[in-house]
Write a protein that holds these residues in place. Structure first.
Motif, PDB file in Angstrom:
ATOM      1  N   UNK A 251       0.832  -1.192   0.000  1.00 53.71           N
ATOM      2  CA  UNK A 251       0.000   0.000   0.000  1.00 53.71           C
ATOM      3  C   UNK A 251       0.871   1.247   0.000  1.00 53.71           C
ATOM      4  N   UNK A 252       0.323   2.353  -0.492  1.00 58.47           N
ATOM      5  CA  UNK A 252       1.105   3.592  -0.513  1.00 58.47           C
ATOM      6  C   UNK A 252       1.537   4.007   0.888  1.00 58.47           C
ATOM      7  N   UNK A 253       2.734   4.566   0.993  1.00 62.32           N
ATOM      8  CA  UNK A 253       3.269   5.009   2.286  1.00 62.32           C
ATOM      9  C   UNK A 253       2.302   5.972   2.973  1.00 62.32           C
ATOM     10  N   UNK A 254       1.682   6.833   2.195  1.00 58.28           N
ATOM     11  CA  UNK A 254       0.783   7.843   2.775  1.00 58.28           C
ATOM     12  C   UNK A 254      -0.499   7.239   3.340  1.00 58.28           C
ATOM     13  N   UNK A 255      -0.800   5.991   2.958  1.00 60.09           N
ATOM     14  CA  UNK A 255      -2.046   5.358   3.412  1.00 60.09           C
ATOM     15  C   UNK A 255      -1.822   4.373   4.558  1.00 60.09           C
ATOM     16  N   UNK A 256      -0.615   4.289   5.064  1.00 58.47           N
ATOM     17  CA  UNK A 256      -0.308   3.290   6.093  1.00 58.47           C
ATOM     18  C   UNK A 256      -1.169   3.476   7.342  1.00 58.47           C
ATOM     19  N   UNK A 257      -1.137   4.648   7.935  1.00 58.41           N
ATOM     20  CA  UNK A 257      -1.870   4.854   9.187  1.00 58.41           C
ATOM     21  C   UNK A 257      -3.379   4.758   8.985  1.00 58.41           C
ATOM     22  N   UNK A 258      -3.946   5.335   7.914  1.00 54.30           N
ATOM     23  CA  UNK A 258      -5.391   5.128   7.690  1.00 54.30           C
ATOM     24  C   UNK A 258      -5.749   3.655   7.505  1.00 54.30           C
ATOM     25  N   UNK A 259      -4.878   2.878   6.850  1.00 59.35           N
ATOM     26  CA  UNK A 259      -5.173   1.456   6.681  1.00 59.35           C
ATOM     27  C   UNK A 259      -5.170   0.744   8.032  1.00 59.35           C
ATOM     28  N   UNK A 345      -1.539 -13.309  11.078  1.00 58.03           N
ATOM     29  CA  UNK A 345      -0.511 -12.276  10.995  1.00 58.03           C
ATOM     30  C   UNK A 345      -0.536 -11.673   9.595  1.00 58.03           C
ATOM     31  N   UNK A 346      -0.382 -10.348   9.498  1.00 58.10           N
ATOM     32  CA  UNK A 346      -0.484  -9.681   8.202  1.00 58.10           C
ATOM     33  C   UNK A 346       0.584  -8.596   8.071  1.00 58.10           C
ATOM     34  N   UNK A 347       1.634  -8.846   7.294  1.00 55.30           N
ATOM     35  CA  UNK A 347       2.630  -7.806   7.037  1.00 55.30           C
ATOM     36  C   UNK A 347       2.080  -6.716   6.124  1.00 55.30           C
ATOM     37  N   UNK A 348       2.452  -5.484   6.408  1.00 61.26           N
ATOM     38  CA  UNK A 348       2.133  -4.335   5.562  1.00 61.26           C
ATOM     39  C   UNK A 348       3.438  -3.808   4.985  1.00 61.26           C
ATOM     40  N   UNK A 349       3.509  -3.734   3.671  1.00 59.06           N
ATOM     41  CA  UNK A 349       4.713  -3.267   2.981  1.00 59.06           C
ATOM     42  C   UNK A 349       4.341  -1.998   2.223  1.00 59.06           C
TER      43      UNK A 349
END
Length: 464
Positions: A251-259, A345-349
Motif C-alpha cells: 500500500x502507498x506510504x501515505x495510506x499506512x496509518x489510515x489502513x 498475521x499480516x505484514x504491511x509493505x
C-alpha cells in the motif's frame, strides 16, 4: 497399514467397467444427501479439532461450497461427457474425428487440515463426475473430521468405489507412492515437492494445490477503508488459515496509518469480544500456534512495529486464539516474509510508486492468489497482463475460490493443474482423440511402391 489392498480393489473395479452417466449422477445425489445430513456433526467435529471453529465458516466454506460443487456437476455432467466433434485434415476426408472424455482410473486425494471436509470432498466430486474410483487420505491433524469423512464415504459408496485411509505422515508418504492414475495434493510447497517426487516414480500425473505468499495490492487513490474492510475479512476468516488468504499487503506510504486504523476498526466491529466470540476461529493446534508466535517474536526482536487487533493473551481451555496482528514493513529475511503465514498475521509493505509495488510481486514466486484493489480499469488491465497468479479477485478477497465456473490452481511454487467444476472434470479425464476412418479411404495411395499419382499429389501439396 496395507494400502495396496484397497488400491488394488479400486483398480480392479475400474477395469471391470467405468461408471456410466446414470451411476455417476446416482453417486453424486447420494453424496449430496449425506453431506446435508452430517452438517451439524461436522460443526461439532471442527470444534473438536480446532478447539473453536465458527459455525458459519464450517457451514459456508466446508458444507455449502461442497454442495454447490455437487449441484454444478450434476447440472452439467451430461454435456461434459458428450464427445466433441473435431475436424480432420482436408486430405483425410471424409474421415471424421472427435474427443471422448474417458475416466483415468483410480484418483488419489491427499487432503489438508485447514478445510478438512471440502478439500477432501470437492476433488472426490470432480473425480466421480469424471467416472473414476477414488482413494482419500484425510489429514491426521483433524482426526475428528477425518473420522467423519470416513464414515460418510462408507455410507455413500461401496468399498470398490471409494476408499478412505487414515494415518500419520508416514502413511501419507506411502499413499503418494501408489501407482494412481492421477494424484491431487493440497498442502505446503515443501511437502508438495516430496509428493511430486514420489509420484514421478510411477509417472503419475499430479495436481498440486499449494500456497505461497498471496499479495493484496492497494493502488494509489483507492479508498483505503474499503480495502482494509475486505482484507480484514480475508485475514480473519478461519483465522487466516486459508491457502488463498491475503498473505501481505502492498500500500502507498501515505495510506499506512489510515489502513491500520480502518483494519483495526473492522476487526473490532466483527469481534467485539474476541476472546469469547464463537465466531472467531482458533488456530488448529499447538504446533501451528507455536510457529506463529515464534514468527511474531522474531519480528518484535527485529524491531518491527506490530499492531494487535485484539487481546494478545486469549488462550484458555485448549483454545489457541491469536488476534489479527499487523506487522509494519518487516525485513525480507524474516520468516513471516519468506514463508506462507497461514494464520492471522499480516505484514504491511509500503511503497512510494505503483511500479515499485508491482516489481516487488514480480520478483517473487508466482502466488496462488492476487488481490488488486483499484478503481481504474486501465491500470487493473495492465497489472493483470504482468502478474501471473493462480487466481485473481479484483477489489475483494477469497470469494473467487467459491465460483463453480472458475478453476482453482497454482503456478510453480504455488502449485500446478486445476480443479473445480468443468476444469475438475477435465483434470480427472483423458481427453482421448478418436478418428473414424471412412469406407472411402484414399490412404492406399500412400502404400509402397509409390506410383506417379502419389508423387504428383505430394509435390502439388508441398509446392513452394
Amino acid at each position: 497399514m496395507d494400502l495396496r489392498a484397497p488400491f488394488d480393489r479400486l483398480k480392479q473395479a475400474h477395469l471391470n467397467g467405468a461408471f456410466t452417466y446414470e451411476q455417476r449422477i446416482e453417486l453424486l445425489t447420494r453424496l449430496d444427501a449425506a453431506v446435508r445430513r452430517c452438517r451439524e456433526d461436522l460443526v461439532a467435529a471442527c470444534n473438536a479439532d480446532f478447539g473453536r471453529r465458527a459455525r458459519i465458516e464450517t457451514l459456508g466454506a466446508d458444507v455449502m461450497v461442497t454442495l454447490d460443487e455437487i449441484k454444478y456437476a450434476r447440472k452439467h455432467l451430461r454435456r461434459w461427457m458428450r464427445p466433441q466433434r473435431r475436424s480432420v485434415n482436408l486430405t483425410f476426408r471424409p474421415a471424421r474425428g472427435e474427443i471422448r472424455f474417458v475416466p483415468l482410473g483410480v484418483v488419489g486425494v491427499v487432503a489438508p487440515w485447514n478445510y478438512p471436509f471440502q478439500l477432501a470432498l470437492i476433488p472426490l466430486v470432480n473425480a466421480i463426475a469424471a467416472g473414476n474410483r477414488v482413494m482419500i487420505k484425510p489429514s491426521e491433524f483433524t482426526p475428528t473430521v477425518s473420522a467423519l469423512v470416513e464414515k460418510l464415504v462408507a455410507e455413500v459408496f461401496s468399498q470398490d468405489e471409494v476408499a478412505v485411509v487414515q494415518g500419520d505422515a508416514a502413511v501419507g508418504a506411502a499413499f503418494t507412492q501408489l501407482p494412481f492414475d492421477h494424484l491431487i495434493f493440497t498442502g505446503s510447497t515443501a511437502v508438495g515437492r516430496q509428493v511430486m517426487a514420489a509420484a514421478a516414480a510411477n509417472l503419475t500425473p499430479v495436481t498440486l494445490e499449494l500456497g505461497g505468499k498471496s499479495p493484496a495490492l492497494v493502488a494509489p487513490g483507492y479508498p483505503v477503508a474499503k480495502a482494509a474492510e475486505r482484507i480484514a475479512f480475508g485475514k480473519c476468516f478461519n483465522a487466516g488459515q486459508t491457502c488463498v488468504a491475503p498473505d501481505y499487503v502492498l500500500l502507498p506510504e501515505t495510506e499506512l496509518e489510515p489502513f491500520i486504523a480502518a483494519f483495526a476498526a473492522s476487526v473490532k466491529r466483527r469481534y467485539p469480544d474476541m476472546a469469547n466470540d464463537p465466531d472467531y476461529t482458533a488456530v488448529v493446534n499447538e504446533r501451528q500456534a507455536g510457529r506463529l508466535r515464534a514468527w511474531l517474536d522474531e519480528a518484535k526482536s527485529a524491531g518491527v512495529r506490530t499492531v494487535a487487533c485484539g487481546p494478545e493473551a486469549m488462550e484458555a481451555d485448549g483454545v489457541r486464539c491469536l488476534p489479527p496482528t499487523l506487522l509494519v514493513n518487516p525485513p525480507a529475511e524474516l520468516a513471516v516474509m519468506r514463508q506462507e503465514i497461514f494464520g492471522p498475521l499480516l505484514p504491511l509493505v509500503t511503497y512510494d510508486n505503483y511500479d515499485q509495488a508491482v516489481a516487488y510481486i514480480l520478483e517473487r514466486d508466482k502466488p496462488l492468489a492476487f488481490y488488486p484493489f483499484d478503481d481504474q480499469p486501465a491500470r487493473v488491465d495492465a497489472v493483470l497482463g504482468r502478474v501471473c497468479a493462480g487466481s485473481v479477485c479484483v477489489n475483494d478477497v477469497l470469494v473467487q475460490f467459491g465460483q463453480d465456473d472458475l478453476p482453482i490452481g497454482g503456478v510453480g511454487a504455488s502449485g500446478m493443474g486445476h480443479y473445480h467444476g468443468h476444469d475438475g472434470f477435465l483434470t480427472f479425464s483423458k481427453a482421448m482423440p478418436v478418428m473414424y476412418q471412412s469406407r472411402l479411404n484414399g490412404m492406399a495411395l500412400f502404400d509402397a511402391p509409390y506410383g506417379k499419382i502419389i508423387h504428383r499429389l505430394v509435390d502439388f501439396l508441398t509446392r513452394p
